[in-house]
Write a protein that holds these residues in place. Structure first.
Motif, mmCIF file in Angstrom:
data_model
loop_
_atom_site.group_PDB
_atom_site.id
_atom_site.type_symbol
_atom_site.label_atom_id
_atom_site.label_comp_id
_atom_site.label_asym_id
_atom_site.label_seq_id
_atom_site.Cartn_x
_atom_site.Cartn_y
_atom_site.Cartn_z
ATOM 1 N N ARG A 129 56.936 118.719 64.932
ATOM 2 C CA ARG A 129 56.424 117.510 64.268
ATOM 3 C C ARG A 129 57.127 117.228 62.944
ATOM 4 N NH1 ARG A 129 51.638 115.275 65.854
ATOM 5 N NH2 ARG A 129 50.701 116.246 67.661
ATOM 6 N N THR A 130 56.957 115.989 62.494
ATOM 7 C CA THR A 130 57.427 115.621 61.167
ATOM 8 C C THR A 130 56.572 116.344 60.129
ATOM 9 O OG1 THR A 130 55.988 113.684 61.351
ATOM 10 C CG2 THR A 130 58.322 113.338 61.796
ATOM 11 N N ALA A 131 57.191 116.776 59.052
ATOM 12 C CA ALA A 131 56.446 117.425 57.965
ATOM 13 C C ALA A 131 55.802 116.342 57.101
ATOM 14 C CB ALA A 131 57.386 118.293 57.133
ATOM 15 N N ARG A 132 55.047 116.791 56.113
ATOM 16 C CA ARG A 132 54.416 115.885 55.166
ATOM 17 C C ARG A 132 55.342 115.772 53.958
ATOM 18 N NH1 ARG A 132 49.542 114.514 55.500
ATOM 19 N NH2 ARG A 132 48.884 116.376 56.625
ATOM 20 N N TYR A 133 55.892 114.567 53.746
ATOM 21 C CA TYR A 133 56.808 114.368 52.628
ATOM 22 C C TYR A 133 56.855 112.897 52.229
ATOM 23 C CZ TYR A 133 60.256 113.065 56.310
ATOM 24 O OH TYR A 133 60.905 112.492 57.368
ATOM 25 N N ALA A 134 57.491 112.641 51.092
ATOM 26 C CA ALA A 134 57.706 111.268 50.618
ATOM 27 C C ALA A 134 59.131 111.165 50.089
ATOM 28 C CB ALA A 134 56.712 110.898 49.527
ATOM 29 N N ILE A 135 59.746 110.027 50.381
ATOM 30 C CA ILE A 135 61.091 109.720 49.902
ATOM 31 C C ILE A 135 61.061 108.312 49.331
ATOM 32 C CG2 ILE A 135 63.507 109.364 50.554
ATOM 33 C CD1 ILE A 135 62.953 111.252 52.977
ATOM 34 N N VAL A 136 61.604 108.146 48.131
ATOM 35 C CA VAL A 136 61.766 106.813 47.555
ATOM 36 C C VAL A 136 63.254 106.522 47.524
ATOM 37 C CG1 VAL A 136 61.391 105.332 45.545
ATOM 38 C CG2 VAL A 136 59.697 107.089 46.133
#
Length: 165
Positions: A129-136
Motif C-alpha cells: 500500500r501507499t504510505a502516509r505522507y504529504a508532498i508540496v
C-alpha cells in the motif's frame, strides 16, 4: 528508488487515475470512467499538495488525516495552494466513492496510485500500500516532503503542511 526531499524537481512520468465529478454521477454508488491525471505536467505551473494515505475509509485516514484537509481547504487556498490531491492504493472508483461520501465534488481530487507505482518509486509504501505522507510541489519544485515515521498523523497532516506554506 529515490526519496523526494525539499529542493528536488518533481519527477517526470507520474500519473494517477481519478473519476471526475459530474452531477449525473453524484451518488456514492454511481461509477464514472477513470481518467489519467498527469501529475508531472499539472505541478509545473501550480502549487499542489499531494496527500497519501494507506486506504480509503479507514479510521485514521478518514477521521484524523483527510478531515483536516477538507476542513482547512480555505486556509490552504489562502496560502496559495491551487490543488489538493488525495492518493491511496485504492482504485479510482473507491477513491471517487470516498470523495462523494465526504461531500467532495471537485474541490479536492481523490485519485488512485493504483498498485502504488509512484509511492514505490520514492520508497514510501507500507507493504503493497501507499504510505502516509504529504508532498508540496510549487511550480515543479518539491518544497515539502515528509513520510510519517510511525502510526498517526504528524508530519503529513494539514497543520504540518500549512506551517510550511
Amino acid at each position: 528508488m529515490t526519496t523526494l526531499k525539499a529542493g528536488d524537481n518533481f519527477p517526470e512520468g507520474v500519473t494517477f487515475t481519478y473519476v471526475p465529478y459530474t452531477p449525473e454521477l453524484a451518488g456514492v454508488t454511481a461509477c464514472g470512467v477513470p481518467v489519467k491525471y498527469d501529475a508531472s505536467k499539472e505541478v509545473k505551473d501550480k502549487k499542489v499538495v499531494i496527500v497519501s494515505v494507506p486506504g480509503a475509509f479507514t479510521p485514521t485516514c478518514q477521521n484524523t488525516h483527510i478531515q483536516g484537509y477538507i476542513e482547512k481547504l480555505p486556509q490552504l487556498k489562502a496560502a496559495g495552494v491551487d490543488q489538493v490531491i488525495v492518493i491511496s492504493y485504492n482504485d479510482a472508483w473507491v477513491q471517487a466513492a470516498w470523495a462523494k461520501a465526504n461531500g467532495i465534488k471537485d474541490e479536492i481530487i481523490f485519485a488512485s496510485d493504483d498498485g502504488a507505482p509512484f509511492s514505490s518509486s520514492i520508497g514510501w509504501t507500507l507493504g503493497p500500500r501507499t504510505a502516509r505522507y504529504a508532498i508540496v510541489v510549487d511550480h515543479g519544485k518539491v518544497v515539502y516532503a515528509e513520510k510519517e515515521p510511525d502510526k498517526g498523523v504528524t508530519v503529513s497532516g494539514v497543520d504540518a503542511v500549512l506551517a510550511k506554506l
